[in-house]
Design an enzyme around this catalytic site. Sequence first.
Site, mmCIF file in Angstrom:
data_model
loop_
_atom_site.group_PDB
_atom_site.id
_atom_site.type_symbol
_atom_site.label_atom_id
_atom_site.label_comp_id
_atom_site.label_asym_id
_atom_site.label_seq_id
_atom_site.Cartn_x
_atom_site.Cartn_y
_atom_site.Cartn_z
ATOM 1 N N CYS A 114 0.372 -1.350 0.294
ATOM 2 C CA CYS A 114 -0.315 -0.205 0.189
ATOM 3 C C CYS A 114 1.198 1.041 -0.091
ATOM 4 O O CYS A 114 0.882 2.232 -0.478
ATOM 5 C CB CYS A 114 -0.912 0.166 0.901
ATOM 6 N N CYS A 115 2.394 1.285 0.501
ATOM 7 C CA CYS A 115 2.612 2.415 0.819
ATOM 8 C C CYS A 115 3.411 2.642 -0.540
ATOM 9 O O CYS A 115 3.931 3.962 -1.200
ATOM 10 C CB CYS A 115 3.370 2.311 1.587
ATOM 11 N N CYS A 133 -0.558 8.549 7.071
ATOM 12 C CA CYS A 133 -1.775 8.558 6.141
ATOM 13 C C CYS A 133 -2.769 8.444 8.389
ATOM 14 O O CYS A 133 -2.464 7.543 9.063
ATOM 15 C CB CYS A 133 -2.212 6.721 5.273
ATOM 16 N N CYS A 179 -3.043 4.888 9.859
ATOM 17 C CA CYS A 179 -2.224 4.443 9.752
ATOM 18 C C CYS A 179 -0.884 5.287 10.928
ATOM 19 O O CYS A 179 0.270 5.145 11.078
ATOM 20 C CB CYS A 179 -0.934 3.875 8.944
ATOM 21 N N CYS A 192 8.329 3.422 5.293
ATOM 22 C CA CYS A 192 7.607 2.942 4.522
ATOM 23 C C CYS A 192 8.147 3.141 3.347
ATOM 24 O O CYS A 192 7.125 2.848 2.140
ATOM 25 C CB CYS A 192 6.365 4.609 4.620
#
Length: 240
Positions: free
Chosen positions: A120-121, A203, A206, A230
């Site tokens: 996702c990162c 985010c 997170c 990340c």
Amino acid sequence: MKVMERLKYLNKELQGKSIEDAIAFVVQNIEGKKVFSTSFGIEDQLLTHYMVPHHDQVSVFTLDTGRQFNETYEVFHKTQKKYPSLIIETYFPDEQDVKEYVSVNGINGFYDSIEKRKSCCHIRKVKPLQRAIKGADLWITGLRAEQSQNREEMEFLEWDEVNQLIKFNPLLHYSLKQVEQEVNQFNVPINSLYKKGFLSIGCAPCTRALAEGEDFRAGRWWWENGKKECGLHIHQDKNY
């Protein structure tokens, strides 16, 4: 002069310089395209203040992952109002990448495993970053040595082998207290979450506030163990 020798010389020259003089020195002595990335954290906000005199020489950008806190957008807006000469370009993740990730892993699939979180990162941060710094020769960051253990060995100027450019960390030896003092001195807008214990703001899904005594990065991906990075800043061996 080879890159290693050049950076070694420049790092020596930067020792003892004020942040204003250090930034001016680097901007003058590093040729090519120069960029500064901001996530609107307190360090980046202080650097934004110092970038204003160089707005015609340094391009400023931010990454909008699509999962930001509203408070981050608020400080973005306040920053634009305070520094109108500074154009901040926004880079977004590729829509198709996000669609495919969500269809396979679910909207919050990053909680399921470290691999899914890193994926996702990569989609929301790393790939947009690669577009943002494409063609750049110098990347200015708000990294500080005390932020995490794997950042303690950094230097002011380093060769980023992955992105094939020079990375400049002008706040390298600043303490958090020093950053706070100068932010207050110059009345620089900061994210309202900062005073609520969000020292490192990413985010929304997170990031959480820190409990008393917790490490600076403990609020990021708190459900994971190990190094909290990340993929934007990977400290490499100094193999110039």
